[in-house]
Design a protein around this motif. Sequence first.
Motif, PDB file in Angstrom:
ATOM      1  N   THR A  41       0.832  -1.207   0.000  1.00 46.48           N
ATOM      2  CA  THR A  41       0.000   0.000   0.000  1.00 46.48           C
ATOM      3  C   THR A  41       0.863   1.252   0.000  1.00 46.48           C
ATOM      4  O   THR A  41       0.599   2.219  -0.735  1.00 46.48           O
ATOM      5  CB  THR A  41      -0.938   0.003   1.222  1.00 46.48           C
ATOM      6  N   TRP A  44       2.402   1.843  -3.376  1.00 45.63           N
ATOM      7  CA  TRP A  44       1.392   2.346  -4.312  1.00 45.63           C
ATOM      8  C   TRP A  44       1.114   3.832  -4.074  1.00 45.63           C
ATOM      9  O   TRP A  44       1.006   4.613  -5.036  1.00 45.63           O
ATOM     10  CB  TRP A  44       0.106   1.540  -4.164  1.00 45.63           C
ATOM     11  N   LYS A 200      -6.155  -0.989  -2.160  1.00 45.28           N
ATOM     12  CA  LYS A 200      -5.878  -0.026  -3.238  1.00 45.28           C
ATOM     13  C   LYS A 200      -7.164   0.391  -3.948  1.00 45.28           C
ATOM     14  O   LYS A 200      -7.397   1.590  -4.175  1.00 45.28           O
ATOM     15  CB  LYS A 200      -4.913  -0.646  -4.245  1.00 45.28           C
TER      16      LYS A 200
END
Length: 358
Positions: A41, A44, A200
């Motif tokens: 995470t 990202w 996400k």
Amino acid sequence: MLEYLKKRLENREDVSVVYLGGSITEGAGASGTEKRWASLTQTWLEKSYPESTFTCYNAGIGGTNSEWGVFRLERDVLSHHPNLVFVEFAVNDYQTPYQQCLNAMEGIVRRIRSQDRETEIVLVLTAMYKMEEECYSRGERPESVRIHERVAARYGLPVIHTGETLLKRIREDRVDPVTYLPDLVHPNDLGYQIYFTVVKNALEKMLADAGEPQEERAAKLPAPLGDLRYQDARVEDAGKLADTDFRKEAISLCGRYTGYISSDIPGTAGRVEFDGTGIGLYWMIGADSGKLCWSIDGGEKYVTSSWDTYALRFDRCNHFMLARELEPGHHVLEFSVADETEERSKGRFIRIAAFLIM
């Protein structure tokens, strides 16, 4: 939801992110730290918003629930002045009593928001296969999940059902659960990839749908669901708080806490005076751990063991509450090393890093 985070990202501001949870947040079962859902995470976020600088703190500790989470909030979360906090305790709260879980989760949320009303809090609800067998397969949700959802609804927090999604995948694809959960609790790399993808996708949608920050959220906190007994929960170093003949050690206790008091000599005693409604221990559960004798305000004497069968495989730190419902006011805890010990324990050691005051 996530209006304040979206505003920071649009303004290209720095973002401090904390991942608070248990072993699934810590990444147990992953082949490397970069494979855990929190790390995926974080990567990202950094790639998706390169104009902002992200600082990440993983505050996952295996085998701990929301109660220990609220006690260590100041040290492991608030000290980093977070803009975004992920909270993951659904698995370790699975057998936590209802009111205790509700009070602790609400304590976490209210204390974070009391420091900064703009801090975004996201609840990530993970799962173990036992939840599938006892709840999800019957069309029910685990009590810990329902409690977390209730707190989220009260405070307008987003909830991401990573665990339910993974269990649904296992059910619909009719695969062996160990394909994703080798020990039926902790994901492997495949399982963590699914967790990350769910997180996400949820974040992308929430940020896309987020509008302007809500003024009412910044104005005040809503009326509490529980009794706020964890509102002022705090951790006090054992070496500083206790009047004791225990040895004071300056080294780390299982890599989790620097400094602790210890003794394996029966009768070695200590005393702690405190103001509040409860007190607990943050101590070591090890292969050579013993038992602790204790009483509060000169009352009934109890004996509590700091050893369990898991200690045969590894040492670890954990918390144990001695009392949660004392009358508000001044109290005295007296404790000592017991002469007796567990049959399979290799010693009588009591090692206490901190006292938990509420």
